[in-house]
Structure formats: C-alpha cells, structure tokens
Design a protein around this motif. Structure first.
Motif, PDB file in Angstrom:
ATOM      1  N   ILE A  74     -86.249 -10.100 -26.904  1.00 32.04           N
ATOM      2  CA  ILE A  74     -85.895  -8.685 -26.890  1.00 32.04           C
ATOM      3  C   ILE A  74     -85.868  -8.045 -28.282  1.00 32.04           C
ATOM      4  O   ILE A  74     -86.070  -6.850 -28.411  1.00 32.04           O
ATOM      5  N   VAL A 157     -83.390  14.383 -14.254  1.00 30.68           N
ATOM      6  CA  VAL A 157     -84.677  13.755 -14.546  1.00 30.68           C
ATOM      7  C   VAL A 157     -85.134  13.019 -13.290  1.00 30.68           C
ATOM      8  O   VAL A 157     -84.420  12.134 -12.818  1.00 30.68           O
ATOM      9  N   PRO A 158     -86.275  13.407 -12.732  1.00 24.07           N
ATOM     10  CA  PRO A 158     -86.736  12.705 -11.529  1.00 24.07           C
ATOM     11  C   PRO A 158     -86.807  11.198 -11.780  1.00 24.07           C
ATOM     12  O   PRO A 158     -87.258  10.777 -12.846  1.00 24.07           O
ATOM     13  N   LYS A 159     -86.363  10.434 -10.815  1.00 22.81           N
ATOM     14  CA  LYS A 159     -86.296   8.995 -11.000  1.00 22.81           C
ATOM     15  C   LYS A 159     -87.646   8.375 -11.399  1.00 22.81           C
ATOM     16  O   LYS A 159     -87.699   7.529 -12.293  1.00 22.81           O
ATOM     17  N   ASP A 163     -88.165   6.145 -14.664  1.00 28.38           N
ATOM     18  CA  ASP A 163     -88.660   4.771 -14.568  1.00 28.38           C
ATOM     19  C   ASP A 163     -89.885   4.561 -15.447  1.00 28.38           C
ATOM     20  O   ASP A 163     -90.008   3.553 -16.139  1.00 28.38           O
ATOM     21  N   MET A 166     -88.916   4.446 -19.005  1.00 26.77           N
ATOM     22  CA  MET A 166     -88.335   3.128 -19.310  1.00 26.77           C
ATOM     23  C   MET A 166     -89.427   2.075 -19.481  1.00 26.77           C
ATOM     24  O   MET A 166     -89.347   1.227 -20.366  1.00 26.77           O
ATOM     25  N   ASP A 167     -90.466   2.140 -18.649  1.00 26.07           N
ATOM     26  CA  ASP A 167     -91.572   1.182 -18.805  1.00 26.07           C
ATOM     27  C   ASP A 167     -92.117   1.230 -20.236  1.00 26.07           C
ATOM     28  O   ASP A 167     -92.360   0.198 -20.858  1.00 26.07           O
ATOM     29  N   ALA A 169     -90.588   2.573 -22.863  1.00 28.98           N
ATOM     30  CA  ALA A 169     -89.537   2.343 -23.863  1.00 28.98           C
ATOM     31  C   ALA A 169     -89.221   0.865 -24.030  1.00 28.98           C
ATOM     32  O   ALA A 169     -88.498   0.479 -24.945  1.00 28.98           O
ATOM     33  N   ALA A 170     -89.762   0.022 -23.137  1.00 27.58           N
ATOM     34  CA  ALA A 170     -89.461  -1.409 -23.204  1.00 27.58           C
ATOM     35  C   ALA A 170     -90.121  -2.087 -24.402  1.00 27.58           C
ATOM     36  O   ALA A 170     -89.854  -3.257 -24.685  1.00 27.58           O
ATOM     37  N   CYS A 171     -90.978  -1.370 -25.119  1.00 26.89           N
ATOM     38  CA  CYS A 171     -91.636  -1.925 -26.317  1.00 26.89           C
ATOM     39  C   CYS A 171     -90.594  -2.501 -27.270  1.00 26.89           C
ATOM     40  O   CYS A 171     -89.588  -1.864 -27.559  1.00 26.89           O
ATOM     41  N   ILE A 172     -90.863  -3.714 -27.760  1.00 26.24           N
ATOM     42  CA  ILE A 172     -89.906  -4.351 -28.671  1.00 26.24           C
ATOM     43  C   ILE A 172     -90.350  -4.259 -30.139  1.00 26.24           C
ATOM     44  O   ILE A 172     -89.741  -4.865 -31.010  1.00 26.24           O
ATOM     45  N   HIS A 196     -92.906   7.349 -23.897  1.00 23.15           N
ATOM     46  CA  HIS A 196     -91.491   7.282 -23.509  1.00 23.15           C
ATOM     47  C   HIS A 196     -90.844   8.665 -23.655  1.00 23.15           C
ATOM     48  O   HIS A 196     -90.212   9.171 -22.717  1.00 23.15           O
ATOM     49  N   LEU A 197     -91.024   9.296 -24.792  1.00 25.48           N
ATOM     50  CA  LEU A 197     -90.332  10.567 -25.014  1.00 25.48           C
ATOM     51  C   LEU A 197     -91.032  11.738 -24.320  1.00 25.48           C
ATOM     52  O   LEU A 197     -90.374  12.701 -23.916  1.00 25.48           O
ATOM     53  N   LEU A 200     -89.811  12.416 -20.696  1.00 25.00           N
ATOM     54  CA  LEU A 200     -88.445  12.908 -20.469  1.00 25.00           C
ATOM     55  C   LEU A 200     -88.325  14.362 -20.915  1.00 25.00           C
ATOM     56  O   LEU A 200     -88.939  14.751 -21.920  1.00 25.00           O
ATOM     57  N   GLN A 202     -86.011  15.728 -22.469  1.00 23.95           N
ATOM     58  CA  GLN A 202     -85.445  15.802 -23.817  1.00 23.95           C
ATOM     59  C   GLN A 202     -86.528  15.701 -24.894  1.00 23.95           C
ATOM     60  O   GLN A 202     -86.347  16.143 -26.022  1.00 23.95           O
TER      61      GLN A 202
ATOM     62  N   ARG B  74     -84.094  -1.921 -36.255  1.00 23.97           N
ATOM     63  CA  ARG B  74     -84.115  -1.898 -34.789  1.00 23.97           C
ATOM     64  C   ARG B  74     -83.848  -3.277 -34.196  1.00 23.97           C
ATOM     65  O   ARG B  74     -83.683  -3.405 -32.986  1.00 23.97           O
ATOM     66  N   GLY B 145     -82.085  12.653  -9.448  1.00 22.87           N
ATOM     67  CA  GLY B 145     -82.302  12.965 -10.854  1.00 22.87           C
ATOM     68  C   GLY B 145     -81.071  12.782 -11.725  1.00 22.87           C
ATOM     69  O   GLY B 145     -81.150  12.867 -12.947  1.00 22.87           O
ATOM     70  N   ARG B 164     -82.083  -0.467 -16.892  1.00 26.03           N
ATOM     71  CA  ARG B 164     -82.507  -1.771 -16.354  1.00 26.03           C
ATOM     72  C   ARG B 164     -81.594  -2.860 -16.904  1.00 26.03           C
ATOM     73  O   ARG B 164     -80.390  -2.688 -16.957  1.00 26.03           O
TER      74      ARG B 164
END
Ligand SMILES: Cc1cc2nc3c(=O)[nH]c(=O)nc-3n(C[C@H](O)[C@H](O)[C@H](O)COP(=O)(O)OP(=O)(O)OC[C@H]3O[C@@H](n4cnc5c(N)ncnc54)[C@H](O)[C@@H]3O)c2cc1C
Ligand code: SF4
Ligand code: FES
Lengths: 270, 642
Positions: A74, A157-159, A163, A166-167, A169-172, A196-197, A200, A202, B74, B145, B164
C-alpha cells in the motif's frame, strides 16, 4: 485449494540471485551473483533479501539497498524489477507481496532497480522518485484551505462516480508504470490522479488547469510521452486502467480551448 | 491523590465541557496575518497528523518546513490504515452524537484519558469529514449519493466513514495533496529522506532540529520558532508488529532526553486479528481488518491436539470461546478483550497451526447465510490479501489469526494545547499520549491525527508564538553545534563497534523480551526479569553489534542501528511504567489484578492518573510524575461485555 498450506511444504529452495549493485548516483553498476541455499516458500521476496543482507553483514560486506516500508502493498515504496518485470511476475502484486512459493528449487532470479530517466538510481536497487511529488505539487490537488469546507453531504456524489474515482485513487505512486514504459512515461500515474479528481464534483473547478499543469510538470521532469504501448497497465499493481489516460487527454485538450491558465512557479521539493 | 505537579498542568479550560474548546480558542492569542510569514514552523513527520498540520499552517500563512524518513511524504505509515475513521455525524440517524462518541471513547479507553481532550476530539470529528470530502477523498457512498457509514469495532452505532479497505491511504493522500499544494506555492519546504535525530532547545524553548540526510549522510540543522513532532507510534519496539518497517521511537525518544516527559509508555494496543507468524525470517505482521469480526466466528477445537482439518470438525467439537465467555458482545468484544481471550486458549494448549499460536476465524456460517458473493463484496480485497500471504482460501478454510502489536496509546505528554513539557515543542497524532487512554477504539486514530493537525494545532500554536519572546536563533548557534556533535558522536560510535551480531538480531531479541513480558499480559516478576534482560542486551549491543561501514552516506543498516539503540533505551522505560501500574486497565493486563473470572480489574483509587516520566540519564531510574484524572461527565465503571 482446499487443504491448509500455510505451514505445509516447508521444503527449502536453492535460489540464485543476480542483483544490480551500484554504489551511488552516476556510478557504474554491475550485476552481482549470490546463492541462497535455504529459501522458504513462505517467505516474501523482501524477506529473502533480508536473509541475504544478514549474510552479507556476517561476511563483512555491504548490504543491498532497496526501498520498502509497509510490506503489504500500500505504501508504494518497494520498487524492484524482477526478471525484467516491474514488481515481478504476479499480476496486481507489489514486490513486497510476492511470495517465494511462486518460484522453484534451483531458480535464478534477476533483480534490478526501476529504470527511467526521471528516476535516477541512488544506490543498488533504490531510486529517486521525488519527480512524482513535484508533479503532484504542480496540480494534483483540490484547493480547499482548511476550514472552508461545506458539510460532507452538501454535495451528493453518485455512487458509481465515487466508485470509479476510488478505482483511480487506488494508485500507490510506486512508479512501476514509468519503469515498465518503453518511453519511461509517467502518464498512467498522472492520469490516475487527474481521473480521480475529475470524477468528483469537488475536482471540477480546477479540472482543466490540473491536467495541464500536471502534464507540463511531467514533461519538465524528463518523463517520456505516451505512445500507447500499455505496458504501464500490465505492470501496475493496483489495476489502474488506461481509460484514465483517455479521460485525461480529453481534459488536457479542453484546457487548450479555454484561456491558458497560470502555471505554478518555483516549487521547493528539497 | 496528590495534587497536579505544576509542569503537568493540562491547561484544560473550565466550564461546561461542550463550551471549553470554543472558550479556549477565544482566549488564545491570535497572530496578525501579515506577521505569520515571519514565523517558521518545523513539522517532523508527514502522516495524517504532520501533513494536515503543515497544510493548515501554510494556509494560515506561516512558513513551514517538513521532514520525513520515506522517499515521499505520501508513504508515511498512515497510508496503511484500512478500516475507517469515526465521526459523530449521525447521518444514519441511529442515535449518535458528539456526546455519545465522547462517552464511548472515554469508556473504551478504560477511563485513563482526559475528558476535555476527548470531548474536543468528538466535536471536531465532523469537521474532519467535511474537510476530507472537500479535498477529494473518495469516501464510500450510498446509492442516493450520501456518505456511507458502517459500524466498527463493536460500536453500537454506525459512525465509521471509509474508502473501501484503504481509508488511511485515501485520507493521507488528501492531506498530502493539500500539503503539496503549498509546496508548489513555496510556503512549505519539503525535506524527504531525512531522519530527525535531535531537538535543539535554547533558553528552555524548542528552536530547532538536527537531521541526518539519509542519502548523503550529511547532518543538517534547521532553526525555527516551533517544532511539531508528528512521528507516529513505537510499536516496532516489539520487532514484529503491524507497523511499517520505518516506524520508530527515535524522534520522540530524543525529545524525551531533551526534557519532554513520556506519558503511559506501557499502553500498547494488541490487535486480535492478524496473520500469525509463519517462520523465523518473518519481518512484520499483517493486520486483517477488524470489520471481518462482523461476519466471522472465532473458535478453537475443544480437544487439544485435534488432528482433523478445521472444516471437518463439527460444531459440537468447536469452542466458540468469545461467544461462550461474552454472550452479549460475542465476537465483537473490544480488541483488548478479544486478544487476551485468544492468548488464553493458546496458552492452555488449544491453539491451532504448526506453532499452536493461532485461532480460527471462520466465515462458514456467514457464507451459508448470505452467500459467497455477498461476503466477496464486503471483504474481497481482505480475503485476497490473506490468500496471497498464506496460500489458504478463506472462503473454504477458516482464517488463522493471532493478536499482534498494532498501536501505541502512550507517547509524549502534552497539555490541552498539544504542547509537551518543553515549551514550543508540540506533539501530534500517535506520537502523543492524549486521547485514547489505555485502549484505543477502532477508527479513532485517523480521527485524532487529523483533528490534531487540521483543527487544533493551527490555533494553539498561536498561544506559543504570540505569547513568548522568541529571540532570533541561527543554525550556527552553539546549541545547534553541540546538538550536531552529540548526534554525530553517537553514530560514529555505532559505526566503530565492529562486533559480530547483526542489528536485526538484537532487534528481534528485544522484541521477544517485550512480547513475552510486556505484551498481552504482564506480571511483576516477569517485568523485573525483562528489565535485566534489556539492560544486558543493551550492553551487548554497544559491544558486539555490527554495521557495514563501507558507506558513510546511504546506509540502511546504520539507520536501523540508530533506531534499535533507541528502542533498547526506551524499552526499559516501558517496563518501568508497566511495573508501577499494578492494576489492569485497557491494553495493560496485570495478572495480579484480575477478577475471579479472569477479567481485568482496574484500580481507580490508586491509578486514576497519567504516568509522565522524566528522563534522568540512560541507565538511571527515571522520575515518575502523576497527572491525576478527574471524571466529571462519564462515571468510571468496570467495563463488562458479558
Ligand atoms: C495496519 C494498520 C491499520 C490501521 N487501521 C486504522 C484504522 O482503520 N483506523 C484508525 O483510526 N487507525 C488505524 N490505524 C492506526 C493509524 O493508522 C495510525 O495511528 C496513524 O495513521 C498514525 O498517524 P501519524 O500521523 O501519527 O503517524 P504516521 O502516519 O506513522 O507518520 C509518521 C511520520 O513521521 C515520520 N518520522 C518518524 N520518525 C521520524 C524521524 N525520526 N525523523 C523524521 N521523520 C520521522 C515518518 O517518516 C512519517 O512521515 C492502523 C494502523 C495500522 C498499523
Ligand atoms: S499507476 Fe499503477 S504503476 Fe503507476 S504509480 Fe500508480 S500504482 Fe504504481
Ligand atoms: S513496501 Fe509498501 S508497497 Fe511494497
């Protein structure tokens, strides 16, 4: 897989390691051979390197330097090219999560650092990836000073959007994408943050400016450009998709249609 | 109990608890916006606490320098947190409130935390969620939402926000991006791959730090007007823990040696559900999120040495020991209770696996009830992680788990302003002792780190900067020179030992002493034995350890050696602290202090205090000071989960 195997098969393996050794930046490097007669299949790859290092110390030699911290896939610190592949042979697996049970007695394994112009080698298997931090500081954020936020549920924010955000944003931030790319492009890393941004609400106000600034910073850092080899996606341990790159290219193109935004100046990553 | 010693004045405001933080903020001195850029703040650590503090201070206009060990800020250990972050939003309308979060946290901490601090934490919790959403943290959402919540760690309400199984990662990336924005704007200077090795104190006030550049080996001095230590927990004193490998006690220990009191060092959290040790090469342990206990049943065979594989053992031959001992909470008892119960079964000879140090965590019944698909939906990534490490398939074979060191509630003593006993030295996040008492509830460390960094220190630092005379200091001052010399001498000494044993072997041996005698259960005699063992090991370290000297610059073994040397000093203080506290409370279980049924017995008459230790020199006995704890709002009661 039905019988418990965690402590079954303690059969030890003989492993030969061909490891890149380099004393420092801009120094010549060479491949060094080490033999480990008793590797347990339950060890992680990094634990095998620990064992090697313990032996090197015992024989009065310098240990192999490599980055690592969380050892659970992670933090993004580990950065090994194993048998020619960034993070090794297992899909969706960082080097620290790779276990020796995927190897056989008698195997020879080649270990090298991530290679990209923008990732100079510091020592042995350790590289400097601060270029990624500078790319983020150029635009990989939402400008929302502390204290200025509305209630968390003020903007729904529509689910599915959340989601997909988040996919991405999972970049490590490991850099395997750049290490795997024939052009040493950091496009997948940049695109993951932009996507990712952009997914959203925001992230909307700075959307085009962000894409432009980050791509500009990426070029400045000496990463190559993306010519659609898609090696990045194969190497990425977090399954970041090249769809992000397409999405980013749209934002990037849009930013040219609008007035050219001011680019940030003088970052001070020391 | 004796009165509070003056240096341990918590500076908690008086009046109704719900108004204290407002009142305090009003009374704190403000700094004129135009003057803020004249102040330079040094922030050590870039986890949730450090990154959020740096970003917020830079937003206010201060000049900030930030330091971290990893190659990138990070990668701070906060990135690894899985489960979630609490807040009293009450979006699910299930009866949560600031008052309830406050109550649960004080009770969960077994009445060893300060009420005022905890109340403030509960109040701020809601703002944290707002701020993180605004920064683009992709929290889980409902179909409508809105933000999704789950219940966590046995809480009776659903107040945990999550992304998650990567909540820590997403929160940290949010705080990191806010910080990097200010790096881009030039207000923050970032120094990665630096290890802080000393705090420089001038005229009694913290005015700087000395770091080692981990790439070049150079010593670097930084002067400033305040120092913030946000350097995380010291769980790696046990060698094996769920912490990342670089987690250490060095920063806080060096500050302790410069006068900062260390509070409750023996309060360690042992998490019940971790993947057990598999061999002598093991380098760290992996947590299996607490959320799994919502759908799993924990058991061991009723018969010692049971030969059958777990899935062939019928229910009547299984001992669901948590359900048996704690019928009302069952598998959801708090962490400390669940951990001790697993240890008790293994010590009695009922453990499973080759080492006998594991119990089963079984999803069979949940899969029968909800289907494999539903379980995959909820825990797919965790099951995959488990399978990767163990090569077992938890959909068909129960997981094997055992408790592991996870978090340290102890840390540097701080007052309500998060300021240590050294003026100008602030301590945030896991590095301080403040809010979790003797046992931390799940999903509350992330909350505390961000509360400290986003919303507390940006105000309280003003009291220091505006309230004290801070004459100009320079890195060339004698105090800096002296500090650098002492740091350099220590490192040179390590390099010159030239013995036979590797640093790692010392660390492992220390870890074993601590785990055996200062882990899940402690006795007076075991602690005395451990103290001698640590002293002997420390002497041997300084005579017989071996660090490759071929590189004066980048030398990871030397870094490790410095941290182990500090752990070897610090461990003794942990033992002293555990010895003096002859009650059981929270994560601290003294075998001498238990009920007839084997449950922890607290002793409020004698131990309702924070133990704050003053350093007197290595090898000398430290001095214990006590900050008495008063409970005006939550009446201490024995915790019962029966
Ligand atoms: C596996 C795991 C899962 C967890 N899950 C949860 C959860 O679901 N919910 C929850 O609330 N809590 C959880 N926790 C606890 C929580 O993650 C930590 O308590 C919290 O993140 C600590 O944050 P921090 O900012 O205080 O320190 P850290 O994130 O540990 O950061 C420490 C920083 O200090 C720097 N540093 C340290 N020493 C030095 C030095 N000498 N010089 C320079 N820099 C230094 C490091 O480089 C790093 O940047 C979990 C912990 C673990 C181990
Ligand atoms: S996109 Fe994938 S490979 Fe590239 S930095 Fe992120 S996680 Fe690593
Ligand atoms: S060590 Fe953290 S991802 Fe590999």
């Amino acid at each position: 897989m039905s019988a418990p195997s965690h402590d079954a098969g303690s059969g030890r393996m003989r492993i030969t390691l061909k490891i890149w050794r380099q004393e420092g930046p801009n120094r010549p490097g060479k491949v060094e051979t080490h033999f480990l007669p008793d590797v347990s299949p339950h060890m992680s790859f990094l634990e095998m390197l620990d064992v090697l290092n313990e032996r090197l110390i015992a024989s009065g030699l310098d240990t192999v330097a490599f980055d690592h911290d969380c050892r659970e896939g992670i933090c993004g610190a580990c950065s090994l090219v194993i048998d020619g592949r960034a993070h090794g042979p297992e899909a969706l697996t960082t080097a620290c999560q790779l276990h020796m049970r995927h190897y056989s007695d008698g195997d020879t394994i080649h270990v090298e650092p991530f290679r990209a112009n923008a990732f100079p080698v510091l020592k042995d298997l350790m590289v400097d990836r601060s270029a990624f931090d500078r790319i983020i500081s150029a635009g990989g954020f939402v400008s929302s000073p502390t204290g200025s936020a509305p209630d968390g549920n003020a903007i729904l924010v529509p689910k599915p959007d959340a989601d997909r955000a988040m996919d991405a944003a999972a970049c490590i931030g490991c850099g395997a994408c750049a290490a795997a790319c024939p052009n040493a492009s950091a496009m997948l890393f940049v695109a993951a943050k932009v996507a990712h941004l952009a997914l959203l609400p925001q992230g909307q106000p700075e959307r085009e400016r962000r894409a432009l600034a980050m791509v500009h910073a990426m070029d400045e850092e000496g990463f190559g450009s993306c010519t659609n080899h898609f090696e990045c996606m194969a190497a990425c341990p977090k399954g970041i998709s090249v769809e992000s790159i397409a999405r980013m290219n749209r934002d990037f193109a849009l930013s040219f249609l609008k007035e050219a935004p001011d680019l940030p100046t003088g970052s001070s990553v020391g | 109990m004796s009165p509070t010693p003056p240096q341990l004045d918590s500076k908690c405001p008086s009046g109704p608890i719900s108004e204290r933080w407002d009142k305090h903020r009003f009374e704190l001195k403000l700094i004129n916006p135009a003057n803020r850029r004249k102040f330079h703040v040094l922030v050590v650590g870039t986890g949730l606490a450090g990154a959020s503090a740096a970003a917020s201070l830079a937003d206010l206009g201060y000049r900030v320098s930030v330091f971290c060990i990893q190659d990138s800020p990070r990668r701070a250990h906060s990135i690894a947190a899985q489960g979630g972050i609490n807040a009293a939003k009450n979006y699910p309308n299930d009866g949560d409130s600031v008052q309830r979060l406050f109550y649960d946290t004080v009770k969960g901490g077994d009445f060893r935390a300060r009420e005022s601090n905890v109340y403030r934490l509960a109040q701020i919790s809601n703002q944290i969620i707002d701020q993180c959403v605004a920064l683009g943290v992709p929290f889980a959402r409902e179909y409508g939402g809105g933000l999704a919540n789950r219940s966590f760690g046995g809480a009776q309400v659903s107040r945990t926000f999550y992304a998650r199984g990567q909540t820590g990662q997403q929160l940290l990336l949010g705080a990191y991006s806010a910080m990097m924005r200010q790096v881009g704007s030039g207000r923050i200077a970032l120094y990665a791959r630096r290890e802080m090795l000393d705090v420089v104190v001038i005229d009694g006030v913290a005015r700087g730090i000395v770091c080692r550049n981990l790439v070049t080996g150079a010593y670097e001095r930084s002067a400033g007007d305040a120092v913030l230590l946000c350097t995380g927990g010291y769980g790696n004193v046990f060698y094996l823990s769920t912490n990342a490998k670089a987690c250490n006690v060095t920063a806080v220990w060096r500050a302790h040696k410069r006068g900062a009191y260390f509070a409750n060092p023996c309060f360690t959290q042992i998490h019940p559900t971790c993947i057990p040790v598999s061999g002598s090469y093991q380098s760290k342990l992996t947590l299996m999120s607490e959320s799994l206990r919502n759908d799993a049943r924990v058991w061991v065979p009723k018969q010692k040495g049971e030969p059958r594989p777990p899935h062939n053992i019928p229910d009547e031959d299984r001992d669901y020991f948590l359900e048996r001992r704690y019928p009302s909470f069952g598998n959801l008892v708090p962490r400390d209770v669940a951990s001790r119960a697993a240890k008790e079964r293994c010590d009695a000879g009922f453990g499973v696996g080759t080492t006998g140090l594991a119990v089963y965590m079984d999803f069979r019944d949940a899969i029968r009830r909800d289907g494999e698909g539903a379980i995959r939906q909820k825990y797919g990534n965790l099951f995959q992680m488990y399978a990767k490490i163990t090569a077992d398939d938890p959909y068909h074979v129960p997981m094997r788990i055992y408790p592991a060191v996870h978090y340290t509630m102890g840390g540097l003593w701080v007052d309500y302003n998060l300021e240590s006993t050294v003026p100008g030295l602030f301590v945030l996040g896991e590095a301080n002792f403040s809010d979790h008492g003797a046992n931390r509830l799940g999903a509350s460390a992330l909350m505390q780190g961000l509360a400290d960094g986003f919303f507390i220190v940006p105000y309280t630092i003003g009291g220091h900067l505006a309230g004290r005379k801070l004459p100009a200091v320079s890195p060339t001052d004698k105090a800096f020179e002296d500090s650098e010399r002492s740091v350099r001498e220590r490192i040179d000494r390590i390099l010159s030992i030239g013995g036979k044993r590797t640093v790692d072997s010392f660390h492992r041996e220390l870890g074993k002493i601590m785990w055996d005698h200062c882990g899940m259960a402690r006795t007076g005699s075991g602690l005395a034995f451990a103290k001698q063992g640590i002293q002997a090991l420390r002497s041997e370290f300084w005579e017989n350890s071996r660090v490759p000297t071929s590189s004066a610059g980048l030398n990871q073994n030397l870094e490790h050696a410095g941290r182990v040397a500090d752990f070897l000093e610090f461990a003794e203080l942990m033992i002293d602290d555990a010895s003096q506290r002859s009650e059981s409370c929270g994560g601290h279980f003294r075998e001498e202090s238990q009920t007839d049924e084997g449950e922890a017995k607290r002793d409020d008459e004698r131990f309702s205090y924070v133990a704050a230790w003053q350093h007197e020199g290595v090898g000398k006995e430290s001095t214990l000071h006590r900050e008495p704890l008063a409970f005006e709002y939550v009446r201490p009661s024995q915790r019962s989960y029966k």
